[in-house]
Scaffold this motif. Structure first.
Motif, PDB file in Angstrom:
ATOM      1  N   ARG A  94      29.988  34.304  34.976  1.00 34.28           N
ATOM      2  CA  ARG A  94      29.886  35.116  33.768  1.00 34.28           C
ATOM      3  C   ARG A  94      29.469  36.544  34.140  1.00 34.28           C
ATOM      4  N   GLN A  95      28.485  36.651  35.031  1.00 26.76           N
ATOM      5  CA  GLN A  95      28.025  37.972  35.463  1.00 26.76           C
ATOM      6  C   GLN A  95      29.137  38.738  36.176  1.00 26.76           C
ATOM      7  N   VAL A  96      29.934  38.036  36.982  1.00 31.83           N
ATOM      8  CA  VAL A  96      31.070  38.680  37.656  1.00 31.83           C
ATOM      9  C   VAL A  96      32.038  39.259  36.636  1.00 31.83           C
ATOM     10  N   LEU A  97      32.403  38.460  35.637  1.00 33.23           N
ATOM     11  CA  LEU A  97      33.345  38.921  34.612  1.00 33.23           C
ATOM     12  C   LEU A  97      32.768  40.088  33.814  1.00 33.23           C
ATOM     13  N   VAL A  98      31.485  39.989  33.438  1.00 34.05           N
ATOM     14  CA  VAL A  98      30.852  41.067  32.679  1.00 34.05           C
ATOM     15  C   VAL A  98      30.846  42.358  33.483  1.00 34.05           C
ATOM     16  N   ASN A  99      30.486  42.274  34.770  1.00 31.88           N
ATOM     17  CA  ASN A  99      30.438  43.475  35.609  1.00 31.88           C
ATOM     18  C   ASN A  99      31.826  44.101  35.786  1.00 31.88           C
ATOM     19  N   LEU A 100      32.839  43.271  35.992  1.00 31.51           N
ATOM     20  CA  LEU A 100      34.188  43.800  36.203  1.00 31.51           C
ATOM     21  C   LEU A 100      34.743  44.423  34.918  1.00 31.51           C
ATOM     22  N   ILE A 101      34.523  43.752  33.783  1.00 31.08           N
ATOM     23  CA  ILE A 101      35.015  44.302  32.518  1.00 31.08           C
ATOM     24  C   ILE A 101      34.241  45.563  32.151  1.00 31.08           C
ATOM     25  N   ASP A 102      32.918  45.544  32.382  1.00 33.21           N
ATOM     26  CA  ASP A 102      32.105  46.729  32.115  1.00 33.21           C
ATOM     27  C   ASP A 102      32.541  47.897  33.008  1.00 33.21           C
ATOM     28  N   VAL A 139      42.524  40.226  30.979  1.00 31.92           N
ATOM     29  CA  VAL A 139      42.138  39.186  31.935  1.00 31.92           C
ATOM     30  C   VAL A 139      43.273  38.180  32.023  1.00 31.92           C
ATOM     31  N   SER A 140      43.674  37.862  33.238  1.00 35.64           N
ATOM     32  CA  SER A 140      44.747  36.888  33.468  1.00 35.64           C
ATOM     33  C   SER A 140      44.256  35.797  34.406  1.00 35.64           C
ATOM     34  N   ILE A 141      44.779  34.595  34.215  1.00 34.69           N
ATOM     35  CA  ILE A 141      44.401  33.453  35.051  1.00 34.69           C
ATOM     36  C   ILE A 141      45.666  32.852  35.653  1.00 34.69           C
ATOM     37  N   PHE A 142      45.640  32.621  36.958  1.00 34.87           N
ATOM     38  CA  PHE A 142      46.784  32.040  37.664  1.00 34.87           C
ATOM     39  C   PHE A 142      46.284  30.832  38.461  1.00 34.87           C
ATOM     40  N   THR A 143      46.975  29.706  38.323  1.00 32.62           N
ATOM     41  CA  THR A 143      46.609  28.512  39.078  1.00 32.62           C
ATOM     42  C   THR A 143      47.371  28.499  40.397  1.00 32.62           C
ATOM     43  N   LEU A 144      46.639  28.357  41.478  1.00 33.56           N
ATOM     44  CA  LEU A 144      47.228  28.246  42.809  1.00 33.56           C
ATOM     45  C   LEU A 144      47.144  26.788  43.259  1.00 33.56           C
ATOM     46  N   GLU A 148      42.151  37.645  37.329  1.00 36.18           N
ATOM     47  CA  GLU A 148      42.360  39.078  37.503  1.00 36.18           C
ATOM     48  C   GLU A 148      41.909  39.844  36.269  1.00 36.18           C
ATOM     49  N   VAL A 149      41.201  40.950  36.516  1.00 35.73           N
ATOM     50  CA  VAL A 149      40.770  41.858  35.451  1.00 35.73           C
ATOM     51  C   VAL A 149      41.506  43.178  35.666  1.00 35.73           C
ATOM     52  N   THR A 150      42.358  43.543  34.716  1.00 37.45           N
ATOM     53  CA  THR A 150      43.231  44.707  34.868  1.00 37.45           C
ATOM     54  C   THR A 150      42.956  45.731  33.769  1.00 37.45           C
ATOM     55  N   GLY A 207      46.097  56.987  38.352  1.00 36.21           N
ATOM     56  CA  GLY A 207      46.764  57.386  37.119  1.00 36.21           C
ATOM     57  C   GLY A 207      47.350  56.234  36.330  1.00 36.21           C
ATOM     58  N   LEU A 208      47.430  55.032  36.916  1.00 37.04           N
ATOM     59  CA  LEU A 208      48.023  53.883  36.234  1.00 37.04           C
ATOM     60  C   LEU A 208      47.010  52.785  35.918  1.00 37.04           C
ATOM     61  N   GLY A 209      46.012  52.629  36.765  1.00 36.49           N
ATOM     62  CA  GLY A 209      45.010  51.599  36.509  1.00 36.49           C
ATOM     63  C   GLY A 209      44.651  50.808  37.748  1.00 36.49           C
ATOM     64  N   SER A 210      43.760  49.820  37.543  1.00 34.61           N
ATOM     65  CA  SER A 210      43.242  49.018  38.657  1.00 34.61           C
ATOM     66  C   SER A 210      43.219  47.551  38.277  1.00 34.61           C
TER      67      SER A 210
END
Length: 354
Positions: free
Chosen positions: A235-243, A257-262, A269-271, A328-331
């Motif tokens: 949860r802390q990882v997601l909060v920090n990345l989104i923040d 946020v996207s989720i991919f099953t490997l 992924e947080v984009t 210029g496009l994002g991360s």
């Protein structure tokens, strides 16, 4: 090449030289052969004695010491006494290997020293900025003697924000120190990563509206995706990345946020479609206090340790985190977690009555 062969070659060289000199002056093959044999035998004895006593024995002692230090007492006792036919060559190889390892060690120490200097410089700057601000507001209040109530209230609010910033900094420093030392355990549990993402979105909804950024959960699966991890730390990882996407996102932008099953993992992924990051900054992005846009990130707030904490949490799970970005496009920040299978309930089995 062992000691005897080495001595024999040197003795033969001396014997041939003296025999040649003898033949040059005497012109007698018989005298030359006697000189050769006598010189060869005497040179061999003298050289062998001198090399064995003063050189070779010392080299063997050095090699034995190096070998014993490398193996350690327990392993040396298990293997028995080490015997080598060519200690000179072995010593050369041991010294080269020792020099190589020492060079690596010195390089690592230099890197650690640079990291220590940068860290002390950064942390000093991070503490001084809010402290000087608090000091300035307090001195202004003392000079004004609270005559201007509105200004006093404004200064107190600003001082309070800087105190909060110091508290966040100390809290994050303490947390990252405990993560590095392993004091904070990873409490694994099985949970739906889909539900956790939704919970995080609900908690950050107001903050997203404040920054005018839309939150999107790109979840393509109807069924829940189960992972084995520490729920609160993820949860802390997601909060920090989104923040972090709020800090560097653009007005009216989007964070998805996207989720991919490997095969055995789940990739989250947080984009964002914000300003992006220059390629030269990407290798240093997870360093403590590293900021690509210092002025902007400091205005928004934060300790500068968010991504460093994220990296430590994911690595504590023995998983990986990466970032890709286009200026210029994002991360996009992506991290993996261990996937677990959903436990199916046991079917109702009818009981046969006798």
């Amino acid at each position: 090449m062992n000691l005897r062969v080495l001595v024999l070659i040197n003795s033969a060289a001396v014997a041939i030289s003296l025999s040649a000199v003898n033949y040059y002056f005497q012109h007698k093959w018989y005298d030359m052969m006697i000189t050769f044999l006598v010189t060869l035998i005497s040179s061999y004895i003298v050289f062998y004695y001198l090399i064995e006593k003063y050189i070779y024995s010392k080299i063997k002692l050095i090699y034995k010491l190096i070998h014993n230090l490398k193996l350690g007492r327990d392993l040396r006792d298990a293997l028995g006494e080490h015997v080598t036919a060519n200690p000179i060559k072995d010593v050369e190889e041991e010294v080269k290997e020792w020099a190589r390892l020492k060079k690596i060690e010195v390089d690592d120490l230099k890197k650690q020293e640079r990291f220590r200097r940068d860290f002390l410089s950064n942390i000093s700057h991070e503490f001084k900025t809010p402290l000087f601000a608090i000091q300035g507001y307090i001195e202004a209040l003392q000079d004004d003697d609270f005559d201007d109530k509105e200004m006093a209230r404004n200064f107190l609010e600003k001082a309070s924000k800087n105190v909060d910033r110091l508290s966040y900094l100390i809290k994050d420093l303490d947390e990252i120190s405990k993560l590095e030392s392993g004091e904070i355990p990873i409490n694994y549990s099985k949970f739906k990563i889909n539900d956790l993402v939704k919970d995080v979105f609900e908690g950050l909804e107001l903050k997203a509206k404040h920054h005018n950024i839309k939150l999107t959960f790109k979840q393509k699966y109807d069924e829940g995706i189960y992972v084995n991890a520490d729920r609160e730390k993820i949860r802390q990882v997601l909060v920090n990345l989104i923040d972090n996407s709020f800090k560097y996102g653009k007005e009216g932008g989007e964070t998805a946020v996207s989720i991919f099953t490997l095969h055995e993992q789940v990739l989250i992924e947080v984009t964002d479609n914000g300003m992006g990051i220059e390629e030269k900054y990407l290798p240093r992005l997870f360093e403590r206090f590293f900021r690509t846009d210092t002025s902007r990130s400091r205005q928004i707030g934060g300790s500068g340790l968010g991504l460093a904490i994220v990296k430590h949490i994911i690595e504590a799970h023995q998983q990986t985190i990466n970032v890709r970005s286009t200026e210029g496009l994002g991360s996009t920040f992506g991290f993996t977690l261990q996937k677990t299978k959903q436990t199916l309930p046991f079917p109702n089995i009818p009981v046969l009555k006798s």
